[in-house]
Design a protein around this motif. Sequence first.
Motif, short mmCIF file in Angstrom:
data_model
loop_
_atom_site.label_atom_id
_atom_site.label_comp_id
_atom_site.label_asym_id
_atom_site.label_seq_id
_atom_site.Cartn_x
_atom_site.Cartn_y
_atom_site.Cartn_z
N UNK A 98 -5.86 -3.60 -12.25
CA UNK A 98 -5.79 -2.84 -11.01
C UNK A 98 -5.43 -3.79 -9.86
N UNK A 99 -4.67 -3.29 -8.91
CA UNK A 99 -4.37 -4.04 -7.68
C UNK A 99 -5.21 -3.37 -6.58
N UNK A 100 -6.48 -3.71 -6.54
CA UNK A 100 -7.43 -3.03 -5.65
C UNK A 100 -7.07 -3.15 -4.17
N UNK A 101 -6.52 -4.27 -3.77
CA UNK A 101 -6.20 -4.48 -2.36
C UNK A 101 -5.12 -3.52 -1.86
N UNK A 102 -4.27 -3.00 -2.77
CA UNK A 102 -3.27 -2.03 -2.34
C UNK A 102 -3.96 -0.79 -1.76
N UNK A 103 -4.95 -0.28 -2.46
CA UNK A 103 -5.68 0.91 -1.98
C UNK A 103 -6.33 0.65 -0.64
N UNK A 104 -6.93 -0.52 -0.51
CA UNK A 104 -7.60 -0.88 0.74
C UNK A 104 -6.61 -0.97 1.88
N UNK A 105 -5.52 -1.68 1.66
CA UNK A 105 -4.51 -1.84 2.71
C UNK A 105 -3.87 -0.50 3.07
#
Length: 180
Positions: free
Chosen positions: A100-107
């Motif tokens: 998962x690229x979790x920071x994408x959702x956050x950004x």
Amino acid sequence: MPRIDESKEFIPVRFALLTVSDTRGLDKDKSGDTLAARIEEAGHVLSARTILRDERTEIAAQLRAWCADPGIDAIISTGGTGLTGRDVTVEAHHDVYEKHIDAFSTLFTMISFQKIGTSAVQSRACAGVAQGTYLFALPGSPGACRDAWDEILRWQFDYRHMPCNFVEIFPRLEEHKRRK
């Protein structure tokens, strides 16, 4: 500070675009059209595009097929990321992701909050990697697609973007398979 290193050569990325909708066809796919135009305007290649109904197994099967296609580097889906019972795109993506690229959702949430306030909490936009392919699940609105592309993806898929970008690590996405 983020910047474009003009001394580097631009490298086009090959994208597949999936619209998830129970009601739209290609002729009324404003979100897909928004992304397709931006992908091509940025100098990338739109290698594949289709529309599927909100069916988890069908979405996951299409994502897996595109991940296995050596002519596709990244997949963007639009639609089916909400909270209703038929919104299963996120679950289908999670079925496929190896990481998962979790920071994408956050950004993406941070960017959305600046534009739509607390309504941003209703988005389940997500991203991950599978079989050396990047995958992104975006909401079905043209505005959300513009925001994701213009504020995040445009930059991360430009090899010249500094200090780092998704393109420069393509060769390393599957390095674990070479280890014994």
